[in-house]
Design a protein around this motif. Structure first.
Motif, PDB file in Angstrom:
ATOM      1  N   CYS A  61       3.324  -4.512   2.971  1.00  0.00           N
ATOM      2  CA  CYS A  61       3.912  -3.242   3.406  1.00  0.00           C
ATOM      3  C   CYS A  61       2.856  -2.137   3.337  1.00  0.00           C
ATOM      4  N   SER A  62       2.798  -1.314   4.362  1.00  0.00           N
ATOM      5  CA  SER A  62       1.970  -0.101   4.347  1.00  0.00           C
ATOM      6  C   SER A  62       2.914   1.089   4.317  1.00  0.00           C
TER       7      SER A  62
ATOM      8  N   ILE B 279      -1.354  -7.933   3.639  1.00  0.00           N
ATOM      9  CA  ILE B 279      -0.525  -6.753   3.362  1.00  0.00           C
ATOM     10  C   ILE B 279       0.944  -7.052   3.647  1.00  0.00           C
TER      11      ILE B 279
ATOM     12  N   VAL C  64      -5.903   1.619   3.279  1.00  0.00           N
ATOM     13  CA  VAL C  64      -5.985   0.318   3.961  1.00  0.00           C
ATOM     14  C   VAL C  64      -7.443  -0.082   4.163  1.00  0.00           C
TER      15      VAL C  64
ATOM     16  N   THR D 297       3.921   5.233   2.756  1.00  0.00           N
ATOM     17  CA  THR D 297       3.307   6.557   2.603  1.00  0.00           C
ATOM     18  C   THR D 297       3.765   7.219   1.309  1.00  0.00           C
TER      19      THR D 297
ATOM     20  N   LEU E 203       0.839  -1.198   0.000  1.00  0.00           N
ATOM     21  CA  LEU E 203       0.000   0.000   0.000  1.00  0.00           C
ATOM     22  C   LEU E 203       0.873   1.247   0.000  1.00  0.00           C
TER      23      LEU E 203
ATOM     24  N   ALA F 141       6.110   2.285  -3.057  1.00  0.00           N
ATOM     25  CA  ALA F 141       5.271   1.091  -3.189  1.00  0.00           C
ATOM     26  C   ALA F 141       5.525   0.385  -4.515  1.00  0.00           C
TER      27      ALA F 141
ATOM     28  N   LEU G  13      -1.546   5.167   3.471  1.00  0.00           N
ATOM     29  CA  LEU G  13      -2.158   4.530   4.630  1.00  0.00           C
ATOM     30  C   LEU G  13      -3.677   4.637   4.609  1.00  0.00           C
TER      31      LEU G  13
END
Length: 298
Positions: free
Chosen positions: A225-226, A223, A207, A228, A201, A233, A204
């Motif tokens: 990886c989250s 998931i 999500v 920013t 992602l 990404a 954030l």
């Protein structure tokens, strides 16, 4: 008469949900904040906050006062800026923008704006909509390039601070896949066909959005990886960490990646400009001019 200083204290308490954090922001002691709120309540004859071990919440009267405080703060900031402009040779104009919009949509509009209005001193602030819209309400920005996902826009006609939302363009969300992925040659895929994938992602805020659509498609989201940053990404997709959901304007060109459309039902993003009706002074024509350049596209 309601004391404006006490409204300011209540506004910070509402923003932070805590007397202690509001006190730190205002550089008061927590006791002084509590005394200001108590004095406000005595003057009104009504409670404006409810205290609990989990923090502070506003009563209906408190919510009404905070809404009024926001409008007063915006008017005072606007008045101060107008006074400042009387002593400045150049008009100051502040634009808040989210990163991908600032990178793709804003530069050409700003170039045309600067050529048309050399007398204007531009300030650009990189802010997500949840931060740029409050700046607009408070009078610390003149225009905000923003977005919203499914649902209503961040500025509505009933907003007491007079915000106006002008839609600019849809920004479809694409699934970014490695070029070696089995679905990479498809024009579109259904989210259910990606049930077994790991997701990277780039924002954030996506999500909960993606979880909701994954649930509609009948699977639970996994998931990897989250992040920013949409570029980060996509670099992780290149590394084989997972697949990603990326807005069209944030797609990067990479030989080992491909962007595929999602079949409905699918999440969407919408880009627009938030402005405020409170501008009636020197900044008004500049706001209209930049909005015109943004609406014309790159």
């Amino acid at each position: 008469m309601i004391d404006v200083q006490r409204l300011r204290v209540l506004r910070e308490v509402a923003r932070h949900g805590s007397f202690n954090r509001a006190a730190a922001e205002l550089r008061f002691t927590p006791s002084a904040v509590s005394q200001q709120i108590a004095a406000l309540e005595r003057g009104l004859g009504l409670a404006v906050v409810e205290r609990s071990t989990r923090g502070v919440t506003l009563t209906q009267a408190g919510l009404l006062l905070v809404e009024t405080a926001e409008a007063i703060a915006a008017e005072l900031t606007d008045a101060q800026e107008r006074i400042d402009r009387l002593t400045c040779e150049r008009t100051r104009f502040t634009v808040a923008t989210f990163a991908s919009g600032g990178r793709q949509l804003l530069p050409s509009a700003l170039a045309r704006f600067a050529a048309a209005h050399p007398e204007v001193e531009l300030t650009i602030l990189e802010r997500e909509p949840e931060d740029s819209i409050p700046l607009l309400r408070e009078g610390r920005a003149d225009l905000a390039l923003a977005y919203h996902f499914d649902g209503p826009p961040p500025a509505s006609p009933g907003d007491r601070s007079g915000l106006v939302w002008t839609p600019l363009r849809p920004d479809p969300l694409r699934v970014v896949l490695p070029r070696t992925h089995p679905h990479a040659g498809r024009e579109s895929v259904h989210l259910a066909e990606l049930a077994g994938e790991r997701w990277v992602l780039g924002c954030l805020k996506t999500v909960d959005l993606l979880r909701r659509y994954a649930a509609l498609a009948g699977f639970e989201l996994h998931i990897s990886c989250s992040a920013t940053d949409y570029m980060f990404a996509q670099s992780l997709v290149s590394a084989g960490i997972g697949v990603a959901l990326i807005p069209e304007i944030a797609l990067m060109e990479a030989p080992d990646l491909v962007a595929v459309s999602l079949q409905p039902p699918s999440p969407s993003r919408h880009i627009g400009v938030a402005t405020t009706r409170r501008h009636r002074g020197p900044a008004q024509p500049y706001m209209e001019s930049l909005l015109e350049f943004l609406s014309a596209g790159p």
